[in-house]
Design a protein around this motif. Structure first.
Motif, short mmCIF file in Angstrom:
data_model
loop_
_atom_site.label_atom_id
_atom_site.label_comp_id
_atom_site.label_asym_id
_atom_site.label_seq_id
_atom_site.Cartn_x
_atom_site.Cartn_y
_atom_site.Cartn_z
N VAL A 1 0.93 -1.25 0.07
CA VAL A 1 0.00 0.09 -0.09
C VAL A 1 0.74 1.29 -0.10
O VAL A 1 0.41 2.28 0.85
N THR A 2 1.91 1.10 -0.53
CA THR A 2 3.18 2.20 -0.67
C THR A 2 2.37 3.79 -1.10
O THR A 2 2.74 4.53 -0.36
N ASN A 3 1.60 3.69 -2.22
CA ASN A 3 1.11 4.84 -2.78
C ASN A 3 0.29 5.51 -1.59
O ASN A 3 0.21 6.75 -1.65
N ASN A 4 -0.45 4.88 -0.84
CA ASN A 4 -1.30 5.33 -0.07
C ASN A 4 -0.59 5.69 1.37
O ASN A 4 -0.74 6.75 1.83
N VAL A 5 0.60 5.10 1.74
CA VAL A 5 1.26 5.28 2.92
C VAL A 5 2.19 6.73 2.72
O VAL A 5 2.27 7.75 3.56
N LEU A 6 2.46 6.82 1.30
CA LEU A 6 3.20 7.92 1.13
C LEU A 6 2.53 9.46 1.10
O LEU A 6 3.09 10.44 1.28
N THR A 7 0.92 9.37 1.18
CA THR A 7 0.34 10.59 1.63
C THR A 7 0.47 10.91 3.01
O THR A 7 -0.30 12.04 3.14
N ILE A 8 0.96 10.24 3.82
CA ILE A 8 1.14 10.45 5.27
C ILE A 8 2.31 11.18 5.45
O ILE A 8 3.53 10.74 5.37
N ARG A 9 2.25 12.70 5.81
CA ARG A 9 3.02 13.58 5.99
C ARG A 9 4.22 13.39 6.67
O ARG A 9 5.43 13.72 6.50
N SER A 10 3.90 12.70 7.76
CA SER A 10 5.02 12.32 9.04
C SER A 10 5.85 11.19 8.50
O SER A 10 6.76 11.11 9.20
N ILE A 11 5.85 10.55 7.31
CA ILE A 11 6.56 9.49 7.07
C ILE A 11 7.47 9.85 5.97
O ILE A 11 7.15 10.34 4.96
N PRO A 12 8.78 9.95 6.21
CA PRO A 12 9.72 10.30 5.33
C PRO A 12 10.10 9.58 4.11
O PRO A 12 10.02 8.54 4.41
N ARG A 13 10.12 10.22 3.21
CA ARG A 13 10.60 9.40 1.87
C ARG A 13 11.95 8.84 1.65
O ARG A 13 12.23 7.92 0.99
N THR A 14 12.74 9.60 2.26
CA THR A 14 14.34 9.36 2.30
C THR A 14 14.79 9.68 3.90
O THR A 14 14.44 10.51 4.68
N ILE A 15 15.74 8.90 4.06
CA ILE A 15 16.28 8.80 5.37
C ILE A 15 17.85 9.22 5.50
O ILE A 15 18.37 8.44 4.37
N ASP A 16 18.46 9.54 6.38
CA ASP A 16 19.96 9.69 6.50
C ASP A 16 20.58 8.43 6.96
O ASP A 16 21.13 8.44 8.29
N PHE A 17 20.39 7.21 6.37
CA PHE A 17 20.77 5.87 6.65
C PHE A 17 20.73 5.25 5.48
O PHE A 17 19.78 4.99 4.77
N LYS A 18 22.04 4.63 5.03
CA LYS A 18 22.15 3.79 3.65
C LYS A 18 21.80 2.43 3.78
O LYS A 18 21.57 1.99 2.69
N GLY A 19 21.83 1.95 4.88
CA GLY A 19 21.47 0.39 4.78
C GLY A 19 20.40 -0.15 4.93
O GLY A 19 19.23 0.70 5.03
N PRO A 20 20.03 -1.14 4.80
CA PRO A 20 18.67 -1.86 4.81
C PRO A 20 17.74 -1.54 6.01
O PRO A 20 18.67 -1.86 7.19
N MET A 21 16.61 -1.20 6.21
CA MET A 21 15.88 -0.88 7.44
C MET A 21 14.41 -1.21 7.19
O MET A 21 13.76 -0.90 6.46
N GLU A 22 14.05 -1.94 8.24
CA GLU A 22 12.48 -2.19 8.14
C GLU A 22 12.28 -2.06 9.64
O GLU A 22 12.58 -2.47 10.68
N LEU A 23 11.02 -1.05 9.47
CA LEU A 23 10.59 -0.61 10.79
C LEU A 23 8.79 -1.07 10.84
O LEU A 23 8.43 -1.05 9.44
N ARG A 24 8.46 -1.23 11.93
CA ARG A 24 6.92 -1.47 12.10
C ARG A 24 6.39 -0.63 12.97
O ARG A 24 6.88 -0.18 13.92
N GLY A 25 4.96 -0.31 12.62
CA GLY A 25 4.06 0.56 13.76
C GLY A 25 2.66 0.51 13.23
O GLY A 25 2.18 -0.62 12.83
N GLU A 26 2.13 1.67 13.60
CA GLU A 26 0.70 1.63 13.33
C GLU A 26 0.23 3.06 12.75
O GLU A 26 0.73 4.09 13.16
N VAL A 27 -0.44 2.82 11.64
CA VAL A 27 -0.94 3.95 10.92
C VAL A 27 -2.39 4.18 11.42
O VAL A 27 -3.21 3.38 11.73
N TYR A 28 -2.80 5.47 11.82
CA TYR A 28 -3.74 5.78 12.99
C TYR A 28 -4.53 6.87 12.21
O TYR A 28 -3.73 7.73 11.43
N MET A 29 -5.53 7.30 12.61
CA MET A 29 -6.50 8.37 12.46
C MET A 29 -6.59 9.34 13.56
O MET A 29 -7.19 8.89 14.40
N PRO A 30 -5.91 10.45 13.63
CA PRO A 30 -6.04 11.38 14.93
C PRO A 30 -7.58 11.56 15.16
O PRO A 30 -8.40 11.70 14.29
#
Length: 664
Positions: free
Chosen positions: A140-169
């Protein structure tokens, strides 16, 4: 039968899982779902021959939806085991410490949203994947990219997988439902459903308009980044620009964790997002690895679920009880369910009018809650889940115990059995008389009263004081040893010295509770003066209205009650009140409410002081309240006082004010 129930529960849970995970339209509450799941787990443990790898107990989440690309998780996305009280958390802590020794926990908010995994490489977001069934999720990448608090790029070159919760305030949720109301569309039931439905839109513009957010709490490949604790992982996320919930705490002991949970329980409604519990995670990543996981849940984490304020269960029957005054109370017999941390299998329905107003019927699904977090009550029925042949409940017209005709007094909602010799009334009146709040006769509890009544030794209240004549008979009964019998008889003898207010309350006069009994004792000082009181005198007393005055007059007008009091006088019971010297003070004639935990005195001690200084102590806050005195963890009463601009006073100020009069 049990195997049939297992199969039935599996079918129910599959249907409910599909509604929750795939349709985002659950038909039952989380508590109902958890109850079905717990029942299935217990039955499968009882009948291991019924094991099925396709059982809902062996699965995580739901199916992958059509319309999105399927993505296999490199590491399974597990769900969490649940805890419902401190004892559950203690058991979890004991298992963890037995396995890995001393640990500390990170305690975080359990966000009520949609579980999500983000995958980064070379500093760029590659993919956002839902949990799905835990093994395979949805891209669901296209939809998640619409969440402004999620960065498209980060200052880390290695592979990273993080998990969490998408919510509606909460603010976004209210805004969205307002728009849907204007359009005549169905509103979302809660922010979790709204968030899940938004992420699963094929048109990402819809997701963008919903103003979603996300919190991140799991670093899948953390050790490759040099992390050694869970708290370090969360700090790393924040450094890279991800939202991490700051409402968390590292706790050294399970008691510390529980204290923080209680703090967040009070605070939860003030948060900008919904939480439905708190999550405890072992902080050490090495200990997490050692503890491992079951097929469904990690062994190093557990979710404490907040006690439900309202839950749904089934009403199997309506049972009638007869109280000490003859009052008839209908009670709902319920499918056992946890409410506010305890199991509830019965709830009051109050009276016929309430049953009719709520249209509560046998075999209905009903919503229940604990009134004041103590007494279970039925809030409403769910007619949309009612059986087709359901019929309205018909209130009984005769007493279920003695067969006498029930009557309903004018201007009252309750029915009464007026047969004073009704066995239920006899037993209940004796139990009440001996209770802690009345004459406080130690060891003369419900079962003992019933036992003595069945043996013919307790048929009236005054018979309590004649039990000494049956000492030898009691010693012949199983379980009645000399020490316990003498303890009972001494407690009965000691109760004769109780002040008048205890006796008034113990008599069980209709409409006269503990507070009214104390007021009457202070006003009249002796039983004789109270018995001679006229209605006009009674109604002039604060908190004694016309209905209560009529009940008092009716009680003392009955010859049988006059004879009872004479008999108690003859037995030597005290018939006067303690003299309370009232002092004029800041509190005089004010209606005061106490709330929260007091550190320097008990609530009863504070109440006694207030009454000594002329205050009227009330249990609830209203526009008539003059002052609210609060201690630690003061809750809704303090909030209501602030909303109504009622004066408040903390414990220190209260003691300081009292000391002005104590020292003069």
């Amino acid at each position: 039968m049990s195997i049939e129930r297992i199969n039935e529960l599996r079918d129910i849970l599959r249907r409910l899982s599909r509604e929750y995970y795939e349709l985002d339209a659950p038909s039952v509450s989380d508590q109902e779902y958890d109850r079905y799941m717990q029942e299935l787990i217990e039955l499968e443990n009882q009948y291991p021959e019924a094991y099925d790898p396709e059982s809902p107990t062996q699965k995580v989440g739901g199916k992958v939806l059509e319309g999105f690309n399927k993505v296999a998780h490199k590491e399974v996305m597990l769900s969490l085991g649940n805890a419902y009280n401190f004892e559950d958390l203690q058991a979890f802590d004991e298992r963890v410490r037995n396995e890995v020794g001393n640990v500390e926990y990170v305690v975080e908010c359990k966000i009520d949203g949609l579980a999500m995994s983000l995958i980064y490489d070379e500093g760029k977001l590659q993919m956002a994947v839902t949990r799905g069934d835990g093994t395979v999720g949805e891209d669901v990448t296209n939809n998640v990219l619409t969440i402004r608090s999620i960065p498209r790029t980060i200052d880390f070159k290695g592979p990273m997988e993080l998990r969490g919760e998408v919510y509606m305030p909460k603010a976004s949720f209210e805004h969205l439902n307002a728009i849907r109301r204007e359009r005549g569309e169905d509103e979302f039931a809660n922010p979790r459903n709204a968030a899940a439905g938004s992420i699963r839109q094929l048109d990402s513009r819809i997701a963008a308009s919903r103003k979603l957010d996300a919190f991140w709490y799991t670093y899948v490949n953390a050790e490759n980044d040099g992390m050694t604790t869970h708290e370090q992982c969360l700090e790393r996320f924040a450094q890279l620009g991800f939202h991490c919930n700051e409402e968390r705490r590292v706790c050294k002991t399970i008691q510390d964790a529980w204290d923080y949970i209680q703090e967040m329980t009070e605070k939860r409604n003030d948060l900008a997002f919904d939480i439905d519990g708190m999550v405890l995670k072992v902080n050490s990543l090495a200990d997490q690895r050692r503890l491992g996981a079951t097929i469904k849940t990690p062994k190093w984490a557990i979710a404490y679920k907040f006690p439900a304020e309202e839950v749904i269960t089934k009403l199997h029957d309506i049972m009638i009880t007869v109280g000490r005054t003859g009052k008839i109370t209908p009670n709902a017999v319920l499918e056992p369910v946890r409410v506010a941390g305890t199991s509830v299998s019965a709830a009051t329905l109050h009276n016929e009018d309430m049953i009719n107003a709520k249209d509560v019927r046998v075999n209905d699904f009903v919503v229940i809650r604990k009134a004041g977090d103590i007494i279970p009550e039925v809030v409403r029925a769910l007619p949309e889940r009612r059986e087709a042949d359901s019929k309205p409940y018909v209130f009984p017209t005769i007493c279920p115990i003695c067969g006498s005709k029930l009557i309903r007094f004018e201007d009252e909602a309750n029915h009464y059995c007026i047969n004073q010799d009704c066995p239920a009334r006899v037993v209940e009146s004796i139990i009440h008389f001996a209770s802690r709040d009345a004459m406080d006769i130690d060891t003369l509890g419900d079962k003992k009263v019933e036992f003595l009544h069945n043996h013919g030794w307790l048929n009236t209240v005054e018979d309590i004081y004649k039990l000494k004549n049956h000492r030898e008979d009691l010693l012949q009964c199983e379980g009645y040893k000399e020490k316990s019998v003498d303890k009972l008889l001494n407690a009965i003898e000691d109760s004769k010295q109780n002040p008048l207010e205890d006796l008034i309350f113990g008599l069980g006069i209709r409409q006269v509770g503990k507070k009214a009994a104390k007021i009457l004792a202070q006003q009249f000082q002796t039983m004789d003066k109270l018995m001679l009181a006229e209605k006009e005198t009674l109604t002039k007393i604060h908190d004694i209205g016309e209905i209560t005055a009529d009940a008092i007059l009716a009680f003392f007008a009955e010859e049988k009650n006059q004879q009872l009091i004479e008999a108690l006088k003859h037995e030597g019971l005290r018939m006067d009140s303690d003299q309370i010297e009232k002092v004029e003070s800041y509190f005089t004639n004010k209606t005061v409410v106490l709330t929260g935990s007091l550190e320097r005195m008990t609530r009863d001690e504070a109440k006694d002081l207030l009454e000594k200084y002329g205050a009227n102590v009330s249990g609830s806050v209203s526009k008539k309240t003059d002052l609210v005195i609060y201690g630690e963890n003061a809750g809704s009463k303090l909030q209501k006082a602030l909303q109504l601009n009622i004066e408040t006073m903390d414990e220190v100020s209260f003691i300081s004010e009292v000391n002005r009069y104590e020292t003069t």
